[in-house]
Motif scaffolding. Structure first.
Motif, mmCIF file in Angstrom:
data_model
loop_
_atom_site.group_PDB
_atom_site.id
_atom_site.type_symbol
_atom_site.label_atom_id
_atom_site.label_comp_id
_atom_site.label_asym_id
_atom_site.label_seq_id
_atom_site.Cartn_x
_atom_site.Cartn_y
_atom_site.Cartn_z
ATOM 1 N N GLU A 17 72.194 12.831 -62.236
ATOM 2 C CA GLU A 17 74.677 12.924 -62.730
ATOM 3 C C GLU A 17 74.083 12.464 -64.607
ATOM 4 O O GLU A 17 73.147 11.624 -64.469
ATOM 5 N N LEU A 39 76.403 17.087 -62.652
ATOM 6 C CA LEU A 39 76.087 17.154 -61.469
ATOM 7 C C LEU A 39 74.963 17.665 -61.490
ATOM 8 O O LEU A 39 75.122 18.798 -61.340
ATOM 9 N N ARG A 85 83.232 11.401 -60.218
ATOM 10 C CA ARG A 85 81.401 12.017 -59.312
ATOM 11 C C ARG A 85 81.509 12.227 -57.957
ATOM 12 O O ARG A 85 81.125 12.595 -57.852
#
Length: 139
Positions: A17, A39, A85
């Motif tokens: 990440e 990602l 995220r």
């Protein structure tokens, strides 16, 4: 471990990440904070994915996969890093789940005899209609 299904689970250390500046909502914060999540997952070198699933994943990913076989998912819908995220991880797992489902093989079938016969009858009718359109002779 990220559980995809009962036979596939991916170790979190395989995911990379990074946080970049977002172009999405956020007002003046967008210039100061790095809320967008990038990602990265190396599909080709992943020991967690079976070969057939990896091939299907590369086809499904389309333009999100690099020439080196790295899947890149960018999440910038939300204003916070945490939500971005979670969004990126959810999209990644959904993509791998979709690739894990093997395609159903196509079974060759034949059209029924009645359908063939009907099609040929209609062709004959159409042909006779068109043949009547010729020049009229006064014999």
């Amino acid at each position: 471990m990220i559980r995809i299904n009962d036979r596939i689970s991916i170790d979190e250390s395989e995911l990379e990440e990074s946080f970049v500046r977002s172009s999405g909502p956020g007002g003046q914060n967008v210039n100061k904070l790095s809320t967008a999540v990038q990602l990265r997952f190396d599909v080709r070198r992943s020991p967690s994915l079976p070969n057939d699933v990896a091939i299907r994943l590369m086809k499904l990913a389309g333009k999100r996969i690099t020439k080196d076989g790295v899947l890149v998912i960018v999440a910038q819908r939300h204003r916070t890093q945490e939500r971005n995220r979670a969004d990126a991880l959810e999209r990644f797992t959904e993509l791998v789940r979709e690739a894990a489902i093997p395609p159903t093989p196509r079974r060759a079938t034949k059209p029924p005899k009645a359908a063939k016969r009907e099609r040929l009858e209609k062709k004959k009718q159409r042909s006779s209609i068109k043949s009547m359109r010729g020049k009229v002779s006064f014999d």
